[in-house]
Design a protein around this motif. Sequence first.
Motif, PDB file in Angstrom:
ATOM      1  N   UNK A   1       0.825  -1.190   0.000  1.00 41.80           N
ATOM      2  CA  UNK A   1       0.000   0.000   0.000  1.00 41.80           C
ATOM      3  C   UNK A   1       0.876   1.263   0.000  1.00 41.80           C
ATOM      4  N   UNK A   2       0.318   2.339  -0.529  1.00 42.01           N
ATOM      5  CA  UNK A   2       0.990   3.635  -0.509  1.00 42.01           C
ATOM      6  C   UNK A   2       0.120   4.623   0.262  1.00 42.01           C
ATOM      7  N   UNK A   3       0.783   5.542   0.962  1.00 38.32           N
ATOM      8  CA  UNK A   3       0.074   6.470   1.823  1.00 38.32           C
ATOM      9  C   UNK A   3       0.641   7.870   1.649  1.00 38.32           C
ATOM     10  N   UNK A   4      -0.170   8.834   2.033  1.00 38.88           N
ATOM     11  CA  UNK A   4       0.293  10.219   2.071  1.00 38.88           C
ATOM     12  C   UNK A   4      -0.353  10.902   3.268  1.00 38.88           C
ATOM     13  N   UNK A   5       0.217  12.036   3.636  1.00 36.80           N
ATOM     14  CA  UNK A   5      -0.311  12.815   4.749  1.00 36.80           C
ATOM     15  C   UNK A   5      -0.758  14.164   4.206  1.00 36.80           C
ATOM     16  N   UNK A   6      -1.958  14.559   4.544  1.00 34.50           N
ATOM     17  CA  UNK A   6      -2.478  15.867   4.147  1.00 34.50           C
ATOM     18  C   UNK A   6      -2.657  16.727   5.392  1.00 34.50           C
ATOM     19  N   UNK A   7      -2.098  17.918   5.338  1.00 36.30           N
ATOM     20  CA  UNK A   7      -2.116  18.833   6.485  1.00 36.30           C
ATOM     21  C   UNK A   7      -2.861  20.101   6.103  1.00 36.30           C
ATOM     22  N   UNK A   8      -3.743  20.530   6.989  1.00 36.97           N
ATOM     23  CA  UNK A   8      -4.462  21.790   6.794  1.00 36.97           C
ATOM     24  C   UNK A   8      -3.746  22.873   7.588  1.00 36.97           C
ATOM     25  N   UNK A   9      -3.182  23.856   6.874  1.00 30.36           N
ATOM     26  CA  UNK A   9      -2.433  24.938   7.507  1.00 30.36           C
ATOM     27  C   UNK A   9      -3.387  25.935   8.166  1.00 30.36           C
ATOM     28  N   UNK A  10      -2.861  26.829   9.022  1.00 32.47           N
ATOM     29  CA  UNK A  10      -3.734  27.813   9.686  1.00 32.47           C
ATOM     30  C   UNK A  10      -4.519  28.688   8.720  1.00 32.47           C
ATOM     31  N   UNK A  11      -4.006  28.907   7.502  1.00 39.51           N
ATOM     32  CA  UNK A  11      -4.722  29.748   6.544  1.00 39.51           C
ATOM     33  C   UNK A  11      -5.755  28.973   5.740  1.00 39.51           C
ATOM     34  N   UNK A  12      -5.924  27.689   6.042  1.00 38.05           N
ATOM     35  CA  UNK A  12      -6.923  26.881   5.354  1.00 38.05           C
ATOM     36  C   UNK A  12      -6.398  26.091   4.176  1.00 38.05           C
ATOM     37  N   UNK A  13      -5.185  26.355   3.754  1.00 42.83           N
ATOM     38  CA  UNK A  13      -4.615  25.606   2.630  1.00 42.83           C
ATOM     39  C   UNK A  13      -4.214  24.206   3.072  1.00 42.83           C
ATOM     40  N   UNK A  14      -4.224  23.266   2.102  1.00 42.41           N
ATOM     41  CA  UNK A  14      -3.816  21.889   2.347  1.00 42.41           C
ATOM     42  C   UNK A  14      -2.446  21.648   1.715  1.00 42.41           C
TER      43      UNK A  14
END
Length: 818
Positions: free
Chosen positions: A229-242
């Motif tokens: 399997x392959x995975x990634x991490x998505x982060x939501x910054x304080x300004x709302x961007x991912x």
Amino acid sequence: MYRSFILVALSAVLLGANVLPWEDKWLDKLVAKFEKYQQTYPAEKAYLHLDRPYYSTGETIWFKAYLVYGISHAADSVSRVLYVDLVDKTTSKVVLLKKVALNGGIGHGEMALADSLQAGEYQLRAYTQWMRNFSEDFYFHRDVRVLKSNKPVTSLPHNADDIDVQFMPEGGDLVQGLEGRVAFKAVNALGKGVGITGAVVSQTNDTLAGFSTSHLGMGFFSFMPEAGQEYRIEVRKPNGQYVKYPIPKVKKEGFTVTVDNLSNKDNVRVIVRHNKPLNPSAEMSIFVHTRGAVGYAAKATLAKKTVLFNIPRANLNDGITHITVFDENNLPTAERLVYIQRNREIELQIASDKNAYKPREKVELEITAKDAEGNPVMGNFSLAATDVKQVLDKEPHALSIRSYLLLASDVKGNIEQPSYYFDKTNPNSATQLDILLMTQGWRRFNWSEVLKDSLAPAPFYVEQGISFSGKVARMNKKQPGKVKLTYLLVQKDSTRSVLMGETAETGEFLVYDLDVRDTTTVLVQAMTERGNRNLSIMLNPFQPAKVSFTKIPFNPIEFDPNELAEYLKRTEEYLRIERQIRASREQLLNEVVVKAKRPDPIKDDSRRAMYGEPSNTVKFDNMNTAGAMSIFDVIQGRVPGVQVTGSGMNRSIQIRGAANFSGAVEPLFLLDGMAVSKDAIISIPPSDVEAVDILKGANAAIYGSQGGGGVVAILTKRGGSNYDWTQDKAEGVITEKILGYSPVREFYAPKYDKAIPEHVQPDFRATLYWSPMIQTDKEGKAKVSFFASDAQTDVKVRVEGMNSTGAMGVKESTFKVN
């Protein structure tokens, strides 16, 4: 040394894993080599308490220095020289250097910031010569901002949306098919933690684990990667961007570690999982130590997939504990840091005789130190009292002696608000500290170095005094063999010392353990065994420790331009008043003509002679010193009643008529007024001597029994107060200046109980009082007094310190001036 702390078997086993008693030769070898490594390279830690966090040019940084033994944190009296320097972070250059004398691991000093110093970001470092054997990371570092009153304060430019997020699997690795925890840390361009949310997403866009920060940009989540399997991490910054981040590398085979340091008051629970083939003959190991003191070591087989180790807290010292797991090949494969809490801290109280004071009124404080059981503690502390309107509290939960020695000195990287984790009013401090230690790791050694059969000698030695080194060479640059050396040290107060020594075969020499202060002039004279002085001498210049900034880190202190207006204004006023006071003390005198007879340089040489008229004097000149190999050759036959016998280096002298009540055969020898051995003067060239005084009978009585055999006083040309050594071009002689212990200035605080002219000036000091050497008595008490300034303000009093066994205490309190 610490074998009694080692638990030789597992306390508990999960899922029936086999426990092996500690009969394994490799584990025994590991513990023995680790203890030998710690004994060969003992760790030292330095800490500086400053009177405040920022300064203006023209002001003075006042500091108290502590040096402790790395394992126990007991006050360290082995190294007695601490180097404190100020580094310009923009140029990586050392701009100021102090050598602090330590007594029982404690010292103090100051750094005067010149008016010409550039405003900007600086770093204060503290280290010993021994600490230079290891990484600069182990020195004490503290950022200091230097301001200039005629320049506006500007905030450091940064983009609030520019953040960095790092992900760190607990123990070190993610392994296929094994659930593990992943810690993360999100910081902005100033290195401060920021809040984020995010998720682990599969290749089919399924959300497998969500997460959010819990404190200062840190947190963790649990995750089990599957094969293929392959995975990634998505982060939501304080300004709302991912923002997308890759998952940390996943190993196909290995070990994971999960540590529970919170739920059990008696044990630290360590769960080790692996996905290797089950094998009852294969063994894994766990090794636990706190700052080099071994606390636990055990083995288990790989017969089961999961093993639980219960590590008794009673076996571990307070502070950072390292847990290392070794695989079946005896290679370190996973590590984790945990914090062990011991109730060893010193409870401090600061009581003032009043709740509020008038301007310039006397303030009396009583400091009380007790242990956890309420018993009085004798300790050494430092106190800073500052005007809170000028010294702004821009660093909440700033570094303290406790948070540095127990935490920051044993982990890598910057820790934001380090004292936050020691705040007893914070119910979540233990949980948040455990998350912090999942994101930051460190080790003072490399396991491959520990397991070597032999350890290399350390290039830097332990200094117990001021030292200097150099080299003697023949004029043809060849090695001179062993050369006899004579050292004459003259300090600023005219104190003189004479030392004897010799070089190695290579011509190298080292002089150590000197107690000299400030700038000291050193004359070194070299001569071979055959009396050849055709030699060159070089002293090695002192080099501060290397500065190795990989990038210019931002100072986390931010100021609004208007916040420091009062501080900068008051600082400029105070410095201007200081300059006026100094100028008023410099009175211009009318021309004065002084007439006197020229003194006899021999008979009136009070700089070196404490006696009156000598019995006889031999003046040395070019005629009587021609062909003479030693001082005795010149004296021989020129003084009645003085008999010189022997030849070469085996000369002896006897003065007839001396009151030899001490039984001494030979007289007392003085070199420029200081008693020395006969051997010390035999090698002095006659051309360097101005005169020799002979004292007999009653004239020698001033020296008591020492002068019972008479006195031979050698007065050298170099011993004269007007002699210019820099112009001396004699063969085999060199004159240099070395820096001894830096002189200690006393903090000036006006005393308004007695009127003096200077008191008409306004007083708005930022630091009202600094007292670096406060000693509590047997009752655990100490008293301090000083006077308030003219400012109507709150005054913050901060006390830090420790006792000789390593227990530390920190306390702040405030009082009003109105």
